[in-house]
Write an enzyme that holds these catalytic residues in place. Structure first.
Site, PDB file in Angstrom:
ATOM      1  CB  CYS A  16      27.057 -15.104  10.492  1.00  0.00           C
ATOM      2  SG  CYS A  16      26.642 -15.347  12.192  1.00  0.00           S
ATOM      3  N   GLY A 248      21.963 -15.661  12.964  1.00  0.00           N
ATOM      4  CA  GLY A 248      20.817 -15.152  13.716  1.00  0.00           C
ATOM      5  C   GLY A 248      21.174 -14.992  15.169  1.00  0.00           C
ATOM      6  CG  MET A 492       3.596  14.061  27.266  1.00  0.00           C
ATOM      7  SD  MET A 492       4.322  14.916  25.857  1.00  0.00           S
ATOM      8  CE  MET A 492       5.522  15.985  26.625  1.00  0.00           C
ATOM      9  CD  GLU A 906       7.330   6.282  13.345  1.00  0.00           C
ATOM     10  OE1 GLU A 906       7.161   6.048  14.547  1.00  0.00           O
ATOM     11  OE2 GLU A 906       7.379   5.396  12.491  1.00  0.00           O
ATOM     12  CB  CYS A1122       4.345  21.297  25.760  1.00  0.00           C
ATOM     13  SG  CYS A1122       4.083  19.770  26.678  1.00  0.00           S
ATOM     14  CB  CYS A1128       0.360  13.435  22.850  1.00  0.00           C
ATOM     15  SG  CYS A1128       1.394  14.217  24.078  1.00  0.00           S
ATOM     16  CB  CYS A1133      -2.633  19.114  22.534  1.00  0.00           C
ATOM     17  SG  CYS A1133      -1.407  20.266  23.153  1.00  0.00           S
TER      18      CYS A1133
END
Lengths: 1500, 487
Positions: A16, A248, A492, A906, A1122, A1128, A1133
């Site tokens: 809010c 909150g 994974m 990302e 893979c 990983c 790998c």
């Protein structure tokens, strides 16, 4: 809205805007009301509107009781002010019911000996109601109550009012009348009055015509508006509540309610006498977290505690790890922690009782709250600054609420009382320290007198088998914790069956899924923000909460409640007048089966009850001494049942439960035990196992004691992380909070043993649980040891083994899929798909239980072609960094060729991929991800996206952050992430600009500004309540909502996180679809699904449940080569996918064709299903869940009890079930369009320009659109420095200068709100105290929280103090500021920051790069405010001096800062006060880079 | 687990062999063991895969990554414990298995695979050296009795498992010594017979009773089997494939097994009562390009032939794995055994038309024709002779090594057991139970000619089913599902 399908009303959430205004001089006016409502209107972007476009989620205002107004407007005579009370009463529109309710209330008022003076109908204007609000509108009246000539003090009067109201509420609730839910008293007080409703802010005064009456005057006004995640809010949940409002979320609510309930057992008070029992339950069912908190506040006020004291008790600041705090204050908090657990969560809580008005912020400062004190005596506090027009010259002070701090105005004294003063007064009222010293006992202080536990009768191996241990578990889970003190890492996703579908006997823990924070509240970072966490617990009986005496701290405190065998011995043999323990066995007679287990559970309760009545306050539940005849009941079951039953008997508050069990071994196990009420857990067999491992040389280099200590510590850290996932910082409030969802246990079982925990698809019960115990027990008895057998099962949860748990990706599926895509063989694909799809004999997933139904075949040719279908396909968000360049670009090229979308992940993206390759291929990821680390997020990155995805959570580890260790941040990775090579990168658990739903709305707005053509996608992880969150996200104007299954992949995660948090997507996508449809929001958003999607059938099911776009990650990786090494995280790998090793990368053999073949096969399989069901297009198919049935042929002992009908529920509607329209992002009023228009010569011809604009807090995200346009033309080069000079006057809204690019210089004369310079991309920002202002800039706040979050480039000069988390995750910007709040420079990885004033606590937490200079005149920074975990203080070199001086000179030049002038004026002396903060990793990296550079130049 | 970067640091190292010149002088094994630290390095190459395809490709379900890691960690005794948990006789498989595991090894995608088979041999030999392998008699006897017919790897494995479960087991062997094909089929240079004796001694000590020279159904009436609570038939698939061409009856045309068995007996010091067959001084032609053919070549070479020639009717396989048999599947590729290395002329796409006798009726030559395989989609490949390619090959000894057609019918006929279309004894591969409920069958007798790992695997799995049949439940281990599918 009632429960239906998967929708559960209790998961509604709200966030809010809130604020108050008051006049210190006590002047009453009607203007205050209008100003207060103006605040709300200026905060409207923080609220939300439902699908009817009119109904707000609720808003309201609290004011003084307007005595003169009432005197004029009532027909009866009123006593003097404060001699009577006024109640605002919501009633039924139905006259008979209304009269009944009024009667109830009057009766109870009379029962309390008070007099009803009269009623007044509150005049309202209904024309302003939205449809939804009008449907639920109550009749509203005011009741006036007199003391009836009783000689009552104010407190006594209030107590009687409280009792009357409570008892009347219960009476109405029990009446069974149809409108009983409408009966509600917003306020009943001698001082305050509340007008509120299901309204948008502008309409409060239009609806309540009283408010516009000039006679209605007040000294103070508290206002609030609600942003609810969905649109079924009700009138009574509008805020403010009676004493407070709240922005909150209380994360610990369930536990707080349970504990409050338990406390009722002991409550006694002379004020209420026998009436007290009639007040219960204190906290009514089914109310919002804020409403519940208000009810608790009310009760505590009745205990003769003051409002500020109550607030301190309920929302204590983080005192546990605060060396600078006074001992008296610590003692107060510690004492009160024996009485009340924190109500924990992000919260800004304005409160008032009419005498005091103030506000309090949670311990971690997760909500914004700014205030201004004016020369004409007003105090204005609200979520944002600039909400009222206040001339700079009228300002005495600009401040903000600080974490854990209180801001208080004493209305009667007419002054502001600062945090120190009010708290000092409160904490010195009682001798808390003395009381603690006298009565609080520490476990560590009890002497250990030797092992008194009898030896187990059967061998360790036999017991390990009975408790289901496997070799894998010991090797990969337990041993690493004992040797390293932390959990082992894996990678994974999880592809094993749910516990309820597994053929392997499961521990009961595995049916419980952790809940986690997403969107409506933030997860926490207990590592970097350790100062706000606490893991200690106190046990012992509770006392009457009305007593404030030394007896309250008769408790036993345990620092780490994961205790050793020595500690449990201490508890067993405790000899102390205040403590008495008893051990109760949790074993049952195996020969008696189900009856045996039931009998044993009942018997435990009996024993516990008896022990408690005899004064025992420590109940030890123990599964020691299993043997041939006695098997262990799951300890979680015993723990929950004993606690729950004693609670029913009204005995729960007088003892603590301690667990002595061989069963728990993962953090999740311990977390569930604490979550269901345990106060300490002793994993005794782990102690024994570790001792043996040390003895046999399986653990080397450490002693057995150390191994045990490490293990206990690792568990503690792991549990803390689980708590942090849901945003809880203290174990004290986590205990008994039951924050789990059950998957696969039936209602009969959960209602009996785990009431209040949601379990939505039924499943097994005690009978099957007993069967699983029996199977394990029988593997040991009769005792025939088979030679050659391994002592324990090998185990295969984390790595595939034939004789263990099944995995979806197994030798057959991997090899067949690879064969299929490489040879373009649909036949091989079919073998693969069959293995995954046909689960009738080996259930793996919920969708495996489905079959298609209501077939209506059409010719295959009529189905839309595969080329259309694959446009809805996406590959998963895997960052460049987690996978190699080759693998990353391969996916992008493949998806671009077929018109699907790949996802950057990302880790940013190299800009050389934004242009097409010569052969026409494009390596540009269509989806650009924005995650909490904001790596590489710049205006240019966002400009090159077709879709921008906000990653709220990741399926593999929702609620957790991540870390890319320094040696993996290779130069080419660092380049994409705009960070420094060889400097480790931390992704924080939360987005620091999303602590709530309205913050998410802001980020969506920001990103939409950054790229108007891109769709904004919000990625959520499936969990109970995700539908409600999705509805909120739709209202926050996301274009796409992705629901991820819990089983998605990861490049690195603690192994045990992979399995216990989040849910399968079947539940999430169905819940989201159902809730969105119920809210009429479905047509506004695209719904996407991912999480181990592998075949056309998977896609078909997802589509029928509501998804229209589909993501694949693991499967296309497998198609690219893979082989599921699950390594990983180790950079090894062997097939060149999840590695940056140049040698191994050469092994990458994947091609775009492989990926395309996979997508083609999936689409081909899907088209066949579509044809058989009769769908020509995906759109026709979305949400048609009637085409799915549960396959009756499945004969699986455990799955038989599962009921999937809630997933298949299809809400009735005539509205579209898929996306048909786009969101209205309301960008048209953005200031940037004016800038674009006027700045044409600068933007297109690079001419230098100066422009000026007024600015207000509703002007948000200024600069992003301009930067987007510049990026389109100039890429990331922007314009030459200072080309376009923009000057703004006033208070800038949130995200001022977000993504602003090179060549922009943006100056504000005034102040700004949160997120200044978010992802700053090269611009220069100047925030300057206006020349007219008379206050000292370095003592006043000028910019909000979380400034320069993820900035990659640019400069900022800030002529005042900044709020919390200044420069969080800055990786390249330069900033000068005159003071900062807590957590400054958190997670920073690059750039330079100069702080010319004070910092808050925990500076430099997680700071791995960049440099900070802090002007530390009083030495406080050096002595405690800086978190030294990753940084060191360094000498300031001559070069540094030159640079530092230049920066301060710049600051002076741009802002005319008085402080800068003084510092420069006395440079030599000033210099000695500067501290240089240098991250140790950064220093190493700089040296390494220099060396590499030297080598390069030498070889050239 | 494992050494994270072991595979990057170390190359594959196989055992070396004693030189051809030296080794053809005798019948002993000729491998040169690696040093312990070298083996440990080989163990560290294992990558501890999330999906160990090796473990799937191994018919025994050997826990390969787990024992590899123990070798790397130098915990040899633990490695042995893990190895023995799925494999009763690693000393046999460690020498004789064609190692499908190594073909499925993930590292094999990019580098030479882990030396799994050799690690296995090293583990078990360390076990014997150190006295870790001892008889472990069951602590409890069930009182049930089981007869096992056949003492090949399937029979021995079934016997040991059933004995471990507490049953009293009697093994019947029709030959004079135990081991089945291991004893008289496999040449000593691949498996010295002391290796078998060493294991049998342990089995005896564990309480298994062995009866040799008992040919059930011939010199031991099948009715006597009724004295046992259960019977497991592990008689193998011993019928050799014939070559029904003109002159097949000529002296000098010999079945491989006859030839190999004689030499094995000779090596064991047993007098051969039949007419002895030698390759010495002869032109030897071995027909059949499989393992038995290879064994004939090696044995012939040790007898001092004039020449050794090998025929194979199939085309010459590619040197490397072809696209049609991608990783992790069993590859079709040229296999050059140690026996081939010892010298022979290999011929592919060749078919024998006729054996030609000299005037005394002894073999003097044979006639062949070259062939080709005609592939039509949807049809089985058809064999076509190429006109004008007839050739006469002088030879004095032909060894027929064209595989086995199936088990002998003696037992099935007498016991009334059903057989399948390939004449194998009928029982499902999960239950091993024949149509006579207390009679089970395992190994080549059930599945037809196959690998030794399959034999041991079947013996073990069948034992569990027999145990369940006898007791209602079983604590015997199973390898679980997850056998790698075929290409």
């Amino acid at each position: 809205m009632e429960k239906q399908g998967l929708y559960l009303p209790e998961f509604e959430r709200d966030n809010c805007g809130a604020g108050f205004i008051c006049n210190l001089k006590g002047e009453k006016s009607n203007k205050i009301i209008h100003d207060a409502l103006e605040i709300l209107i200026k905060l409207e972007h923080r609220g939300a509107v439902s699908s009817d476009g009119k109904t707000g989620d609720g808003a309201g205002i609290l004011i003084d009781i307007p005595h003169e107004f009432f005197a004029k407007n009532t027909t009866f005579s009123l006593p003097k002010p404060k001699e009577y009370a006024v109640g605002m009463v919501f009633l039924s529109q139905n006259e008979n019911q209304r009269n009944f309710f009024k009667n109830c209330l009057e009766t109870e008022i009379k029962n309390q000996g008070l007099a009803v003076l009269g009623w007044r109908k509150v005049p309202v204007n209904k024309t302003h109601l939205g449809n939804i609000a009008a449907k639920n509108e109550p009749a509203i009246e005011q009741i006036f109550i007199g003391k009836n000539r009783l000689p009552l003090t104010e407190n006594q009067f209030n107590a009687k009012l409280f009792a009357a109201r409570k008892i009347a509420e219960h009476a109405v609730e029990n009446s069974k009348l149809s409108d009983r839910k409408k009966f509600y008293l917003p306020s009943l007080s001698t001082t305050t009055l509340i007008y509120k409703g299901l309204l948008i802010p502008e309409d409060i005064r239009n609806y309540y015509t009283d408010l516009s009456n000039p006679d209605l005057v007040t000294r103070l006004a508290l206002v609030h508006q609600r942003f609810s995640t969905n649109t079924f809010p009700s009138w009574d949940l509008a805020q403010p509540f009676r004493y407070m409002c709240h922005n909150g979320e209380i994360n610990t609510l369930r536990g707080n309610i349970n504990r409050m309930k338990a406390r009722e057992e002991l409550m006694k008070s002379p004020i209420f006498g026998d009436d007290i029992k009639k007040l219960f339950p204190i906290i009514l069912d089914g109310k919002s977290d804020s409403a519940c908190m208000d009810m608790a506040v009310e009760l505590l006020l009745m205990t003769d505690r003051s409002l500020p004291e109550v607030m301190m008790m309920m929302v204590p600041e983080a005192w546990e790890k605060a060396p600078a705090m006074s001992d008296a204050k610590k003692a107060f908090y510690e004492y009160n922690s024996c009485i009340m657990e924190p109500w924990d969560g992000p919260a800004s809580i304005p409160f008032t009782d009419g005498n005091y008005i103030g506000a309090l912020l949670d311990r971690n400062g997760l909500r914004p709250s700014r205030y201004t004190v004016t020369k004409d005596g007003n105090v204005v506090m609200s979520s944002e600054t600039g909400v009222l027009d206040i001339k700079p010259e009228n300002v005495v002070h600009h401040g903000r609420l600080e974490p854990g701090k209180m801001f208080l105005v004493d209305m009667n004294a007419g002054r502001i009382i600062n945090d120190e003063e009010i708290k000092q007064k409160i904490v010195s009222e009682k001798p808390y320290r003395k009381w603690l010293n006298k009565n609080l006992l520490l476990l560590a202080d009890i002497p250990y007198t030797g092992n008194k536990t009898p030896k187990e009768e059967i061998s360790l191996v036999a017991r390990q088998k009975i408790f289901g241990y496997t070799l894998e578990e010991i090797d990969t889970i337990i041993t690493p914790m004992a040797t390293g003190g932390k959990e082992a890492i894996g990678s994974m996703g999880n592809d094993t069956p749910l516990a309820v579908l597994s053929d392997e006997p499961q521990l009961l823990f595995n049916y419980f899924k952790q809940l986690f924070a997403q969107v409506t509240n933030p997860p926490l970072d207990g590592i970097r923000e350790e100062i706000v966490t606490d893991f200690s617990l106190a046990i012992g009986g509770d006392r009457n909460i009305f007593d404030i005496s030394d007896q309250q701290c008769n408790k036993l405190k345990i620092q780490n409640p994961v205790i050793s065998n020595a500690d449990i011995d201490k508890l067993k043999s405790i000899d102390h007048p205040d403590f008495k323990s008893v051990s109760i066995s949790t074993l049952y007679d195996i020969t008696k089966g189900l009856n045996g287990i039931e009998a044993a559970l009942k018997d435990m309760v009996k024993q516990a009850y008896k022990a408690v009545s005899e004064g025992c306050n420590i109940i030890i539940l123990s599964d020691r001494n299993v043997n041939e005849h006695f098997a262990p009941i799951p300890i979680l079951l015993s723990c929950s049942y004993v606690g729950g039953q004693l609670s029913k008997m009204g005995q729960r508050s007088s003892f603590g439960i301690v667990i002595e069990s061989a069963e728990p071994r993962e953090p999740h196990h311990f977390a569930t035990l604490f979550g269901y009420g345990a106060s300490a857990v002793n994993p005794y067999m782990i102690n024994e196992m570790l001792r043996q491992q040390v003895k046999e040389g399986d653990i080397v280099g450490i002693s057995d004691e150390k191994a045990i200590e490490n293990f206990n510590k690792a568990i503690a850290t792991g549990v803390l992380k689980i708590m942090n996932k849901i945003g809880i910082s203290t174990l004290h409030s986590y205990r008994a909070s039951q924050i789990f969802e059950i998957l696969g246990l039936n209602t009969a079982f959960t209602e009996e043993y785990f009431p209040n925990t949601p379990s939505r698809i039924e499943g097994i019960g005690l009978y099957e649980i007993e069967k699983e115990i029996f199977l394990r027990h029988r593997s040991v008895f009769p005792p025939l040891e088979i030679a050659g057998n391994l002592p324990l099962n090998i185990g295969g949860d984390y790595r595939w083994r034939r004789n263990a748990e099944r995995h979806m990706f197994n030798p057959t599926t991997v090899s067949k899929l690879q064969q299929a895509v490489r040879t373009n063989s649909y036949e091989s694909y079919e073998v693969y798909a069959k293995d995954i799809n046909e689960q009738s004999e080996k259930l793996m997933t919920l969708r495996g239980m489905f079959e298609f139904n209501n077939l209506d075949p059409i010719p295959l040719e009529e189905v839309e072609p595969w080329t259309e279908i694959v446009k809805r396909f996406k590959t998963g968000a895997m960052s460049y960094g987690s996978i190699s360049q080759e693998a990353h670009e391969n996916l992008a090229i493949a998806m671009n060729r077929i018109g699907g979308k790949s996802n950057s992940g990302e880790g940013g993206e190299n800009k050389n991929r934004f242009r097409k390759d010569l052969n026409g291929d494009s390596r540009n990821s269509a989806i650009k991800q924005v995650a909490s680390g904001r790596f590489g997020v710049s205006t240019n990155y966002l400009t090159n996206a077709k879709e921008i995805q906000i990653k709220m959570a990741q399926g593999a580890k929702p609620g957790e952050g991540g870390q890319l260790p320094a040696d993996k941040v290779l130069p080419w990775i660092a380049e994409c992430r705009s960070s420094t090579p060889y400097v480790g990168l931390i992704s924080p658990p939360p987005h620091h600009d999303i602590y709530s739903i309205e913050d998410l709305a802001q980020l969506i707005f920001d990103l939409k500004n950054a790229n108007r053509e891109a769709r904004i996608n919000v990625k959520l992880v499936s969990k109970v309540g995700v539908g409600t969150i999705a509805a909120g996200v739709a209202k926050a104007k996301a274009d796409v909502i992705l629901i991820s299954g819990y089983d998605g992949g990861t490049g690195a995660s603690p192994l045990t996180s992979l399995r216990h948090a989040g849910l399968p997507w079947e539940l999430g996508i169905a819940e989201a679809q159902q809730t969105l449809v119920l809210n009429n929001l479905r047509n506004r958003v695209v719904l996407e699904c991912d999480g181990q999607l592998k075949t056309g059938r998977d896609v078909a099911i997802a589509c029928l449940l509501g998804a229209e776009e589909f993501g694949f990650a693991t499967a296309p990786l497998v198609a690219s080569g893979c082989i599921m090494m699950r390594k990983c995280h180790l950079n090894t790998c062997p097939v060149g996918i999840a590695t940056q090793d140049p040698e191994l990368r050469k092994n990458f053999k994947g091609t775009p064709e492989h990926v395309i073949n996979f997508m083609y096969f999936v689409a081909k399989e899907l088209r066949k299903i579509m044809a058989s069901l009769g769908f020509r297009t995906i759109n026709e198919m979305v949400g048609q869940s009637q085409k799915i049935n549960v396959n009756k042929a499945i004969d699986h002992a455990k799955a038989k009890g599962i009921d999937l009908s809630p997933i298949l529920h299809k809400p009735e509607t005539n509205k579209p079930l898929y996306n048909t329209e786009s969101q209205n992002h309301e960008l048209e009023n953005v200031l940037d369009f004016d800038i674009l228009r006027m700045g044409h010569p600068a933007i297109y011809r690079k001419e230098k320009m100066f422009l000026e604009f007024p600015i207000k807090n509703t002007d948000r995200t200024v600069g992003a659109i301009v930067s987007n346009e510049l990026s389109k033309i100039y890429g990331d080069n922007g314009l030459p420095e200072d080309t376009l000079n923009l000057k703004f006057k006033g208070s800038a809204g949130q995200s001022f200068g977000a993504f602003a690019t090179k060549g922009l210089t943006m100056q504000v004369d005034g102040n700004t709100n949160d997120y200044l310079g978010k992802s700053l991309s090269g611009a220069k920002l100047i925030i300057k105290t206006p020349d007219e202002a008379t206050f000292a800039s370095e003592e006043n706040i000028i910019v909000g929280n979380v400034s320069l979050y993820g900035a990659t480039n640019g400069e900022a000069y800030i002529n005042g103090i900044a709020g919390e988390r200044f420069c969080v995750r800055n990786s390249g910007a330069i900033a000068v500021v005159e003071g900062v709040g807590d957590h400054g420079c958190e997670y920073m990885t690059g750039g330079k920051v100069v702080i010319l004033g004070k910092t808050g606590r925990n500076f430099a937490a997680g700071m791995s790069g960049g440099i900070a200079y802090v002007f530390d005149t009083d030495g406080k920074f050096r002595n405690g405010l800086c978190n030294m975990e990753m940084v060191a203080f360094e000498e300031i070199s001559t070069e540094d001096q030159i640079e530092l001086k230049q920066l301060i000179k710049n600051h002076f030049k741009y802002t005319n800062s008085d402080l800068a002038y003084r510092i420069l004026d006395d440079w030599e002396n000033s210099l000695s006060n500067f501290v240089k903060v240098m991250p140790t990793e950064y220093k190493k990296a700089l040296i390494r880079l220099e060396m590499e550079n030297n080598i390069k130049t030498a070889t050239v | 687990m494992g050494k994270v970067t072991g595979f990057k640091e170390f190359e594959r190292q196989d055992e070396a062999h004693i030189s051809v010149k030296e080794r053809v002088q005798h019948y002993k094994e000729f491998t040169v063991p690696l040093k312990t630290n070298e083996v440990e390095k080989q163990g560290s190459r294992c990558m501890d895969c999330g999906i160990p395809f090796c473990h799937s490709a191994c018919p025994l379900g050997n826990l390969i990554p787990d024992f590899n890691d123990m070798v790397h960690e130098k915990k040899w005794e633990k490695a042995l414990e893990i190895l023995h948990s799925t494999n009763n006789f690693p000393e046999f498989t460690g020498r004789l298995c064609p190692a499908p595991c190594e073909q499925a090894c993930v590292l094999g995608i990019v580098k030479p695979a882990i030396t799994i088979e050799n690690l296995e041999k090293n583990i078990v030999e360390k076990g014997f050296e150190n006295g870790w392998i001892k008889a472990q008699s069951p602590t409890v006897r069930t009182g049930k009795t089981v007869a096992v017919v056949g003492s090949g790897p399937a029979g021995l494995a079934a016997a040991q498992q059933l004995n471990r479960a507490g049953h009293l087991v009697t093994v019947f062997e029709r030959d004079d010594a135990l081991g089945g094909l291991l004893r008289y089929g496999i040449p000593n240079f691949k498996l010295e017979k002391g290796i078998i004796d060493r294991r049998i001694a342990i089995l005896k000590e564990e309480g298994i009773e062995f009866k040799t020279n008992i040919n059930v159904g011939v010199n031991y009436p099948v009715e006597k089997l009724d004295d046992f609570n259960a019977v497991v038939l592990c008689g193998g698939a011993t019928l050799s494939r014939e070559l029904p061409v003109k002159g097949a009856e000529i002296k000098g045309v010999v079945q491989a097994m006859t030839f190999l068995k004689q030499q094995n007996k000779r090596n064991a010091g047993i007098t051969i009562e039949d007419e002895e067959i030698f390759a010495t001084g002869k032109n030897v032609i071995v027909i059949g390009g499989g393992d038995t053919g290879s064994d004939c070549i090696g044995t012939s070479n040790r007898q001092g032939p004039k020449s050794v020639t090998n025929f194979e009717i199939m085309p010459k396989p590619p040197e490397k794995r072809s696209e049609t048999t991608p990783w992790p599947f069993w590859p079709l590729k040229l296999k050059t055994s140690t026996s081939h290395e010892e010298g022979c002329d290999r011929n592919w796409l060749i078919s024998t038309k006729e054996f030609i006798a000299d005037e005394k009726g002894y073999l003097k030559a044979l006639k062949t024709v070259n062939v080709e395989w005609v592939m039509k989609p949807g049809e089985r490949p058809a064999l076509k002779e190429i006109e004008g390619t007839e050739k006469i090959w002088p030879c004095e000894l032909v060894l027929l090594a064209m595989g086995f057609t199936g088990p002998e019918a003696t037992l099935s006929e007498q016991l009334g057991l059903k057989t399948d279309f390939r004449s194998n004894y009928q029982a499902s591969e999960t239950e091993f139970q024949t149509n006579v409920l207390h009679i089970f069958t395992a190994g080549d007798m059930r599945r037809g000619q196959s690998l030794i790992v399959w034999a041991i695997s079947e013996g073990r799995e069948a034992a569990k089913k027999v145990d369940e049949y006898l007791m209602g439940y079983s604590n015997l281990p199973t390898k679980g599902k997850g056998d790698l599918v075929g290409v």
